[in-house]
Every structure is written in structure tokens, then in C-alpha cells.
Design a protein around this motif. Sequence first.
Motif, PDB file in Angstrom:
ATOM      1  N   GLY A   1       0.808  -1.108   0.165  1.00 39.88           N
ATOM      2  CA  GLY A   1      -0.085   0.108  -0.044  1.00 39.88           C
ATOM      3  C   GLY A   1       0.916   1.333  -0.034  1.00 39.88           C
ATOM      4  N   LEU A   2       1.989   1.129   0.742  1.00 40.72           N
ATOM      5  CA  LEU A   2       2.856   2.549   0.931  1.00 40.72           C
ATOM      6  C   LEU A   2       3.758   2.501  -0.227  1.00 40.72           C
ATOM      7  CD1 LEU A   2       3.530   2.221   4.759  1.00 40.72           C
ATOM      8  CD2 LEU A   2       2.250   3.811   3.676  1.00 40.72           C
ATOM      9  N   ARG A   3       4.626   1.414  -0.662  1.00 39.69           N
ATOM     10  CA  ARG A   3       5.574   1.629  -1.324  1.00 39.69           C
ATOM     11  C   ARG A   3       5.165   1.462  -2.661  1.00 39.69           C
ATOM     12  NH1 ARG A   3       9.268  -3.769  -1.623  1.00 39.69           N
ATOM     13  NH2 ARG A   3       7.057  -4.456  -2.733  1.00 39.69           N
ATOM     14  N   ASP A   4       4.351   0.199  -3.269  1.00 33.14           N
ATOM     15  CA  ASP A   4       3.903   0.079  -4.557  1.00 33.14           C
ATOM     16  C   ASP A   4       2.552   0.867  -5.052  1.00 33.14           C
ATOM     17  OD1 ASP A   4       5.839  -1.822  -4.374  1.00 33.14           O
ATOM     18  OD2 ASP A   4       4.523  -3.500  -4.069  1.00 33.14           O
ATOM     19  N   LYS A   5       1.805   1.314  -4.394  1.00 36.94           N
ATOM     20  CA  LYS A   5       0.291   1.923  -4.657  1.00 36.94           C
ATOM     21  C   LYS A   5       0.749   3.433  -4.342  1.00 36.94           C
ATOM     22  CE  LYS A   5      -3.872   1.816  -6.150  1.00 36.94           C
ATOM     23  NZ  LYS A   5      -4.171   1.220  -7.485  1.00 36.94           N
ATOM     24  N   GLY A   6       1.121   3.475  -3.232  1.00 35.26           N
ATOM     25  CA  GLY A   6       1.440   4.853  -2.513  1.00 35.26           C
ATOM     26  C   GLY A   6       2.535   5.686  -3.170  1.00 35.26           C
ATOM     27  N   LYS A   7       3.607   4.897  -3.576  1.00 35.82           N
ATOM     28  CA  LYS A   7       4.943   5.618  -4.110  1.00 35.82           C
ATOM     29  C   LYS A   7       5.373   6.553  -3.100  1.00 35.82           C
ATOM     30  CE  LYS A   7       3.456   3.812  -8.148  1.00 35.82           C
ATOM     31  NZ  LYS A   7       3.879   2.635  -8.689  1.00 35.82           N
TER      32      LYS A   7
ATOM     33  N   ARG B   1      -2.920  18.751   5.133  1.00 37.91           N
ATOM     34  CA  ARG B   1      -2.682  17.948   3.651  1.00 37.91           C
ATOM     35  C   ARG B   1      -1.549  17.125   3.746  1.00 37.91           C
ATOM     36  NH1 ARG B   1      -6.871  20.069   4.384  1.00 37.91           N
ATOM     37  NH2 ARG B   1      -7.905  21.429   2.916  1.00 37.91           N
ATOM     38  N   TYR B   2      -1.885  15.962   3.114  1.00 35.14           N
ATOM     39  CA  TYR B   2      -0.678  14.801   3.039  1.00 35.14           C
ATOM     40  C   TYR B   2      -0.547  14.464   1.793  1.00 35.14           C
ATOM     41  CZ  TYR B   2      -2.259  14.897   7.855  1.00 35.14           C
ATOM     42  OH  TYR B   2      -2.584  15.196   9.097  1.00 35.14           O
ATOM     43  N   ASP B   3       0.847  13.890   1.449  1.00 34.66           N
ATOM     44  CA  ASP B   3       1.425  13.301   0.401  1.00 34.66           C
ATOM     45  C   ASP B   3       0.840  12.092  -0.007  1.00 34.66           C
ATOM     46  OD1 ASP B   3       3.349  15.467  -0.573  1.00 34.66           O
ATOM     47  OD2 ASP B   3       4.083  14.916   1.496  1.00 34.66           O
ATOM     48  N   LEU B   4       0.376  11.241   1.124  1.00 39.40           N
ATOM     49  CA  LEU B   4       0.028  10.020   0.886  1.00 39.40           C
ATOM     50  C   LEU B   4      -1.068   9.742   2.113  1.00 39.40           C
ATOM     51  CD1 LEU B   4       0.001   7.051  -0.075  1.00 39.40           C
ATOM     52  CD2 LEU B   4       2.096   6.718   1.054  1.00 39.40           C
ATOM     53  N   ILE B   5      -2.071   9.118   1.746  1.00 41.57           N
ATOM     54  CA  ILE B   5      -2.885   8.653   2.847  1.00 41.57           C
ATOM     55  C   ILE B   5      -3.265   7.295   2.502  1.00 41.57           C
ATOM     56  CG2 ILE B   5      -5.237   8.581   4.084  1.00 41.57           C
ATOM     57  CD1 ILE B   5      -5.423  11.729   3.178  1.00 41.57           C
ATOM     58  N   LEU B   6      -3.036   6.281   3.597  1.00 43.18           N
ATOM     59  CA  LEU B   6      -3.192   4.795   3.656  1.00 43.18           C
ATOM     60  C   LEU B   6      -4.524   4.501   4.529  1.00 43.18           C
ATOM     61  CD1 LEU B   6      -2.489   2.036   2.446  1.00 43.18           C
ATOM     62  CD2 LEU B   6      -1.229   1.983   4.731  1.00 43.18           C
ATOM     63  N   ALA B   7      -5.823   4.126   3.992  1.00 40.61           N
ATOM     64  CA  ALA B   7      -6.708   4.154   4.946  1.00 40.61           C
ATOM     65  C   ALA B   7      -6.838   2.299   5.267  1.00 40.61           C
ATOM     66  CB  ALA B   7      -8.074   4.426   4.164  1.00 40.61           C
ATOM     67  N   ALA B   8      -6.141   2.170   6.185  1.00 39.72           N
ATOM     68  CA  ALA B   8      -6.115   0.530   6.688  1.00 39.72           C
ATOM     69  C   ALA B   8      -7.429   0.180   7.480  1.00 39.72           C
ATOM     70  CB  ALA B   8      -4.856   0.526   7.556  1.00 39.72           C
ATOM     71  N   ASN B   9      -8.119   1.076   7.956  1.00 38.38           N
ATOM     72  CA  ASN B   9      -9.560   0.967   8.639  1.00 38.38           C
ATOM     73  C   ASN B   9     -10.372   2.163   8.497  1.00 38.38           C
ATOM     74  OD1 ASN B   9     -11.323  -0.563  10.141  1.00 38.38           O
ATOM     75  ND2 ASN B   9      -9.633  -1.309  11.734  1.00 38.38           N
TER      76      ASN B   9
END
Length: 327
Positions: A140-146, A211-219
Motif C-alpha cells: 500500500g505504501l511503496r507500490d500503490k502509494g509511491k 494536507r498529506y502526500d499519501l493517505i493509507l486507509a487501513a481501517n
Amino acid sequence: MKAVVYTEYGSPDVLNFEEVQKPIPGDDELLIKIHAAAITAGDVIVLKGEPFVTRLATGLLKPKNTIPGKEMAGRVEAVSQNVTQFQPGDEVFGDLSVASWGAFAEYVAVPESAIALKPTNLTFAEAAAVPESAVVALQGLRDKGKIQPGNRVLINGASGGVGLYAVQIAKAFGAEVTAVCSPRNMELVRSLGADHVIDYTEEDFTQNGQRYDLILAANGYHPIADYRRALRPEGIYVASGGSMKQSLQATMIGPFISMTRSKKMGGLLVKPNQNDLVFIKELIEANKISPVIDRCYPLSGAADAFRYMEKGRAQGKVVITMEQNSQ
């Protein structure tokens, strides 16, 4: 061998602790004596067979794989003629979703591509809490989120099975991490390296102007428009878990937003693989990430472990051990 078996979908009451036939590995498989396994959110979904769409993969009317469980750690007991990477006695861990599941048992037969050597600095119980959850966070972070060093990264659901790894992996990549969780878990995520922690019961991160460069919604759940508002220009939003509504919006609306806006939004399709298991192993051995275990149950107590998991109160992973010395 002893195993946890279910032949119908439902509550943990449908799980039975039974004597079943020990598996015989095929020509491309290993036989592993399992020492520990962990329960994931996906295991709970598969047990219930809900939402119904999940049954397209797991069996429409009843489960295709009658022994549940994906994350496990154990010792190689035997290898077949085409296995080249492992030998009897090797300590391994892996994600059995690429095989036929079956982690909640004393033995399992799997292809060698499903496993990697266990991190040398973890017990079997600790290693069992890693394979799927950490790889989901990584992809999620490395591949999709770059993800890049210096990125401002927000993890929604930071205290869950995936979120706890996401916080640590994001820090390992050099990001500035904001963790969103419940108040009872704030100190835990701080201890894992989060730079900022938001109590979701007191503050809505989509409304505070950050504001964020990357948001990962794990839940959790926020409408996709709220996530978009919290992104910087060129920012990326990745949904790796949470409510079904959140996942559907990311999958169905996210690609359209990505085509028409500079911000990229979408869901994560996890691809379990050995290379990522090895990558995670190296991060663990370098002391950059570590598992968090809430509690352990014996194999015979798997139904109780699922009941506890369903309460949503676990601070870390719930692990099932086959032997006392696996803990």
C-alpha cells in the motif's frame, strides 16, 4: 493431526477442533509443522461469508477450504522432489492465501513460493503475526502509494493489524507519519514511531486543514471526497481496508478521480509474494519494524480467539499457538 475445521459460514460457533488427515505434499510442495498462526480481519470475513460477494472466491454456499487461517510460522518437516529453496529443519513464515489456507492446524502442505525463512530475531508466535499484514502495508505504501523520504503520510486505522506495520514501514522509508486511532491506542502508535497522533473521537483529520502526500486507509470510513480534500496536489490515497463502503468507493470512484484530477485515488489489490516476505524479514532483522501481539490462544481455543477478535478491541495481533514453547 489436530485442526480447526468449519463446513458452513457463520459465527465462531461453527468452528470445530477436530482430528483430520495429515496433508501429503505434492511434487512442488513442502510439509510444514506449524508452531503458530495469526488471525487477520480477512479471516473473520471468510468465517462469516459476509459480505456475500466474498463467497465468489471462498465458496458460494459453503467454504471451499475447510481449515481457515493465512498467516503462519513453523518448521519445514519434509520437502518434495521439486523443492529447491528449503530443507527440513528450516524455520519459515508465510501467507497461505496463495495456497489453500489451512494455517489453523498442526501441519500444512504449501508451495515454496508461499513462504520465506523466518526472521532470526522473532519467535514463532511473533513471526506468525507478520506475513499478510506487513505485506499489505508495504504494498500500500511503496507500490500503490509511491512513498518517498520526507513525504507527509497519514495512516487511518493506525492501531489495527495492517496499520501498526504501516506506521513502522512509513518511518523506515523516511516519512513524517501521522497516525489516526482511538484514544486507548495513542501511546502504542507513538511508541512505534508515529510523529503525530490524532484521536479520531476528538478530531476529524479531513477537516483540520492539514494536507498529506499519501493517505493509507487501513481501517475506518470517510467518504472518498473527504480523503481527496486531505491530500496535497499530486497526493495519493490508498484504501487497503476499512468498511465495505470505503473499499467500494476507492475501487469504483477512485479511478475516475485519478483520470480527471492530479490526485490519485484507489484501492489496493494485494499480491502476496516471496520477494516481499524477504523484504519484510530484512526490515525486521534490521530492527526497523516489529510485530505487536495482543494475546495468544491455544489451537483448541481458536473459537474464543475469533470471538475476541470480533470485539475489535485487540491492541495488536491475536495469535494461535500449537505448542506452549511456540510463544
